[in-house]
Design a protein around this motif. Structure first.
Motif, PDB file in Angstrom:
ATOM      1  N   GLU A 124     -10.010  50.970  49.940  1.00  0.00           N
ATOM      2  CA  GLU A 124     -11.271  51.197  50.139  1.00  0.00           C
ATOM      3  C   GLU A 124     -10.746  51.810  48.380  1.00  0.00           C
ATOM      4  OE1 GLU A 124     -13.805  53.703  52.300  1.00  0.00           O
ATOM      5  OE2 GLU A 124     -13.583  52.259  54.349  1.00  0.00           O
ATOM      6  N   THR A 125     -10.170  52.939  48.026  1.00  0.00           N
ATOM      7  CA  THR A 125      -9.731  53.512  47.034  1.00  0.00           C
ATOM      8  C   THR A 125      -9.611  52.555  45.945  1.00  0.00           C
ATOM      9  OG1 THR A 125      -9.171  55.143  48.415  1.00  0.00           O
ATOM     10  CG2 THR A 125      -8.407  55.627  46.353  1.00  0.00           C
ATOM     11  N   MET A 126      -8.314  51.969  46.631  1.00  0.00           N
ATOM     12  CA  MET A 126      -8.419  50.215  45.454  1.00  0.00           C
ATOM     13  C   MET A 126      -9.281  49.619  44.958  1.00  0.00           C
ATOM     14  SD  MET A 126      -5.838  48.705  43.743  1.00  0.00           S
ATOM     15  CE  MET A 126      -4.050  49.113  44.313  1.00  0.00           C
ATOM     16  N   ASN A 127      -9.975  48.999  45.526  1.00  0.00           N
ATOM     17  CA  ASN A 127     -11.389  48.933  45.627  1.00  0.00           C
ATOM     18  C   ASN A 127     -12.604  49.258  44.251  1.00  0.00           C
ATOM     19  OD1 ASN A 127     -10.452  46.782  46.821  1.00  0.00           O
ATOM     20  ND2 ASN A 127     -11.520  46.632  48.578  1.00  0.00           N
ATOM     21  N   THR A 128     -12.726  51.104  44.399  1.00  0.00           N
ATOM     22  CA  THR A 128     -13.039  52.007  44.453  1.00  0.00           C
ATOM     23  C   THR A 128     -12.926  51.947  42.729  1.00  0.00           C
ATOM     24  OG1 THR A 128     -14.561  53.354  46.234  1.00  0.00           O
ATOM     25  CG2 THR A 128     -14.275  54.555  44.412  1.00  0.00           C
ATOM     26  N   ILE A 129     -11.940  52.454  42.384  1.00  0.00           N
ATOM     27  CA  ILE A 129     -10.886  52.816  41.302  1.00  0.00           C
ATOM     28  C   ILE A 129     -10.514  51.357  40.598  1.00  0.00           C
ATOM     29  CG2 ILE A 129      -8.361  52.980  40.488  1.00  0.00           C
ATOM     30  CD1 ILE A 129      -8.156  54.849  42.234  1.00  0.00           C
ATOM     31  N   LEU A 130     -10.576  50.147  41.022  1.00  0.00           N
ATOM     32  CA  LEU A 130     -11.114  48.765  40.166  1.00  0.00           C
ATOM     33  C   LEU A 130     -12.093  48.523  39.503  1.00  0.00           C
ATOM     34  CD1 LEU A 130      -9.060  46.305  42.264  1.00  0.00           C
ATOM     35  CD2 LEU A 130      -7.710  47.394  40.229  1.00  0.00           C
ATOM     36  N   VAL A 131     -12.464  48.836  40.568  1.00  0.00           N
ATOM     37  CA  VAL A 131     -14.751  48.754  40.005  1.00  0.00           C
ATOM     38  C   VAL A 131     -14.826  49.350  39.203  1.00  0.00           C
ATOM     39  CG1 VAL A 131     -17.068  48.947  40.728  1.00  0.00           C
ATOM     40  CG2 VAL A 131     -15.549  47.951  42.230  1.00  0.00           C
ATOM     41  N   TRP A 132     -14.768  50.852  39.197  1.00  0.00           N
ATOM     42  CA  TRP A 132     -14.501  51.758  37.911  1.00  0.00           C
ATOM     43  C   TRP A 132     -14.327  51.276  36.961  1.00  0.00           C
ATOM     44  CZ3 TRP A 132     -11.814  55.193  34.743  1.00  0.00           C
ATOM     45  CH2 TRP A 132     -12.744  55.978  34.679  1.00  0.00           C
ATOM     46  N   MET A 133     -12.509  50.700  36.872  1.00  0.00           N
ATOM     47  CA  MET A 133     -12.106  50.863  35.906  1.00  0.00           C
ATOM     48  C   MET A 133     -12.537  49.129  34.858  1.00  0.00           C
ATOM     49  SD  MET A 133      -7.956  51.373  35.870  1.00  0.00           S
ATOM     50  CE  MET A 133      -7.550  50.230  37.165  1.00  0.00           C
ATOM     51  N   GLN A 163     -14.748  60.582  29.931  1.00  0.00           N
ATOM     52  CA  GLN A 163     -13.189  61.124  30.822  1.00  0.00           C
ATOM     53  C   GLN A 163     -13.654  61.884  31.782  1.00  0.00           C
ATOM     54  OE1 GLN A 163     -12.951  63.098  26.438  1.00  0.00           O
ATOM     55  NE2 GLN A 163     -11.187  61.879  26.683  1.00  0.00           N
ATOM     56  N   SER A 164     -14.548  63.088  32.093  1.00  0.00           N
ATOM     57  CA  SER A 164     -14.738  63.344  32.800  1.00  0.00           C
ATOM     58  C   SER A 164     -15.225  62.573  34.055  1.00  0.00           C
ATOM     59  CB  SER A 164     -16.604  64.283  32.916  1.00  0.00           C
ATOM     60  OG  SER A 164     -16.311  64.775  31.616  1.00  0.00           O
ATOM     61  N   SER A 165     -15.613  61.788  33.757  1.00  0.00           N
ATOM     62  CA  SER A 165     -15.409  60.934  35.439  1.00  0.00           C
ATOM     63  C   SER A 165     -13.651  59.848  35.671  1.00  0.00           C
ATOM     64  CB  SER A 165     -16.491  59.615  35.208  1.00  0.00           C
ATOM     65  OG  SER A 165     -16.103  58.854  35.860  1.00  0.00           O
ATOM     66  N   LEU A 166     -13.108  59.799  34.798  1.00  0.00           N
ATOM     67  CA  LEU A 166     -11.626  59.595  34.518  1.00  0.00           C
ATOM     68  C   LEU A 166     -11.091  60.486  34.991  1.00  0.00           C
ATOM     69  CD1 LEU A 166      -9.954  57.510  33.245  1.00  0.00           C
ATOM     70  CD2 LEU A 166      -8.633  59.455  31.920  1.00  0.00           C
ATOM     71  N   GLN A 167     -10.755  61.959  34.923  1.00  0.00           N
ATOM     72  CA  GLN A 167     -10.614  62.885  35.923  1.00  0.00           C
ATOM     73  C   GLN A 167     -10.972  62.694  36.882  1.00  0.00           C
ATOM     74  OE1 GLN A 167     -11.680  66.289  32.950  1.00  0.00           O
ATOM     75  NE2 GLN A 167      -9.780  65.846  31.706  1.00  0.00           N
ATOM     76  N   GLU A 168     -11.997  62.731  37.326  1.00  0.00           N
ATOM     77  CA  GLU A 168     -11.999  62.589  39.350  1.00  0.00           C
ATOM     78  C   GLU A 168     -11.746  61.439  39.977  1.00  0.00           C
ATOM     79  OE1 GLU A 168     -17.168  62.805  38.954  1.00  0.00           O
ATOM     80  OE2 GLU A 168     -17.053  64.063  38.137  1.00  0.00           O
ATOM     81  N   GLN A 169     -11.726  60.255  38.949  1.00  0.00           N
ATOM     82  CA  GLN A 169     -10.913  59.525  39.876  1.00  0.00           C
ATOM     83  C   GLN A 169      -9.426  59.142  39.752  1.00  0.00           C
ATOM     84  OE1 GLN A 169     -12.788  56.644  41.083  1.00  0.00           O
ATOM     85  NE2 GLN A 169     -14.211  57.277  39.847  1.00  0.00           N
ATOM     86  N   GLN A 170      -9.218  60.449  39.244  1.00  0.00           N
ATOM     87  CA  GLN A 170      -7.091  60.049  39.551  1.00  0.00           C
ATOM     88  C   GLN A 170      -6.642  61.232  40.811  1.00  0.00           C
ATOM     89  OE1 GLN A 170      -5.455  60.783  36.377  1.00  0.00           O
ATOM     90  NE2 GLN A 170      -3.639  61.004  37.877  1.00  0.00           N
ATOM     91  N   GLN A 171      -8.009  61.355  41.212  1.00  0.00           N
ATOM     92  CA  GLN A 171      -7.364  62.126  43.156  1.00  0.00           C
ATOM     93  C   GLN A 171      -7.430  60.455  43.164  1.00  0.00           C
ATOM     94  OE1 GLN A 171     -10.579  64.687  44.975  1.00  0.00           O
ATOM     95  NE2 GLN A 171      -8.842  65.049  46.581  1.00  0.00           N
ATOM     96  N   GLY A 172      -7.777  59.231  43.198  1.00  0.00           N
ATOM     97  CA  GLY A 172      -7.757  57.740  44.252  1.00  0.00           C
ATOM     98  C   GLY A 172      -6.813  58.059  43.683  1.00  0.00           C
ATOM     99  N   LEU A 173      -6.731  57.626  42.306  1.00  0.00           N
ATOM    100  CA  LEU A 173      -5.276  56.897  41.508  1.00  0.00           C
ATOM    101  C   LEU A 173      -3.709  57.596  42.837  1.00  0.00           C
ATOM    102  CD1 LEU A 173      -4.779  54.553  40.340  1.00  0.00           C
ATOM    103  CD2 LEU A 173      -4.406  56.467  38.199  1.00  0.00           C
ATOM    104  N   ASN A 174      -3.976  59.323  42.692  1.00  0.00           N
ATOM    105  CA  ASN A 174      -3.149  59.444  43.183  1.00  0.00           C
ATOM    106  C   ASN A 174      -2.618  59.506  44.686  1.00  0.00           C
ATOM    107  OD1 ASN A 174      -2.288  61.524  40.859  1.00  0.00           O
ATOM    108  ND2 ASN A 174      -3.415  62.448  41.288  1.00  0.00           N
ATOM    109  N   TYR A 175      -3.830  58.597  45.431  1.00  0.00           N
ATOM    110  CA  TYR A 175      -3.312  58.873  47.095  1.00  0.00           C
ATOM    111  C   TYR A 175      -3.031  56.878  46.717  1.00  0.00           C
ATOM    112  CZ  TYR A 175      -5.433  57.289  51.258  1.00  0.00           C
ATOM    113  OH  TYR A 175      -5.384  56.344  52.265  1.00  0.00           O
ATOM    114  N   LEU A 176      -3.488  56.699  46.091  1.00  0.00           N
ATOM    115  CA  LEU A 176      -2.842  55.073  46.345  1.00  0.00           C
ATOM    116  C   LEU A 176      -1.168  54.755  45.803  1.00  0.00           C
ATOM    117  CD1 LEU A 176      -5.682  53.504  44.091  1.00  0.00           C
ATOM    118  CD2 LEU A 176      -5.043  53.547  46.393  1.00  0.00           C
ATOM    119  N   SER A 177      -0.373  55.820  45.049  1.00  0.00           N
ATOM    120  CA  SER A 177       0.305  56.482  44.194  1.00  0.00           C
ATOM    121  C   SER A 177       1.353  57.042  45.799  1.00  0.00           C
ATOM    122  CB  SER A 177       1.002  57.418  43.068  1.00  0.00           C
ATOM    123  OG  SER A 177       0.008  56.198  42.673  1.00  0.00           O
ATOM    124  N   THR A 178       0.941  57.570  46.554  1.00  0.00           N
ATOM    125  CA  THR A 178       1.541  58.662  47.564  1.00  0.00           C
ATOM    126  C   THR A 178       1.261  58.033  48.526  1.00  0.00           C
ATOM    127  OG1 THR A 178      -0.704  59.894  48.074  1.00  0.00           O
ATOM    128  CG2 THR A 178       0.740  60.739  46.670  1.00  0.00           C
TER     129      THR A 178
END
Length: 156
Positions: free
Chosen positions: A11-20, A51-66
């Protein structure tokens, strides 16, 4: 099952891919030269919101990495490589998008500053031209009045 990511990962991966994808589309809009300060300010606000939205999405990206780090310890090497490469592609796009966004904001801020300076210079020039116009329309002194002619010469 230990080698599969949790449902939240997908879900997070799809959300981030759509957002990007949406963000890349917004950034790929052709940059046109705009001479209207308000329009340029609006575009800057939109980029700052992105840019603010990018910072909000950072948490999801961190989750994917961990999550991928955790999976790589449990999963077979080929499965781990697959997920790691997937996240690496996303991280690469993320870095490119982030850099592009920062660059667009910086350029727009510079253009806004230049435009503001230009508009101020135009106001100053128009004021000066109005003063010169008034001066040129003044009555000329008589030819015999050397003192008045000298004053007029100094003004010129």
């Amino acid at each position: 099952f230990d080698s599969l990511p949790p449902a939240h990962y997908k879900e997070t991966m799809n959300t981030i891919l759509v957002w990007m994808q949406q963000s890349e589309t917004k950034l790929s809009m052709p940059q046109v030269a705009i001479a209207e300060y308000e329009i340029m300010e609006q575009r800057l606000r939109e980029l700052k919101a992105l840019q603010s939205s990018l910072q909000e999405q950072q948490q999801g990206l961190n989750y994917l990495s961990t999550t991928v780090e955790g999976l790589s310890r449990k999963a077979p090497a080929d499965v781990s490589r697959s997920y790691r490469s997937e996240v690496d592609v996303v991280l690469g796009r993320w870095k490119k998008l982030s850099a592009q966004l920062a660059e667009h904001c910086q350029k727009l801020e510079e253009h806004l500053t230049k435009l503001q300076r230009f508009q101020n210079d135009i106001k100053t020039l128009k004021k000066w031209m109005a003063e010169v116009d008034v001066f040129l329309k003044e009555e000329w002194p008589a030819l015999g009045d050397s003192e008045a002619l000298e004053k007029q010469l100094e003004q010129c």
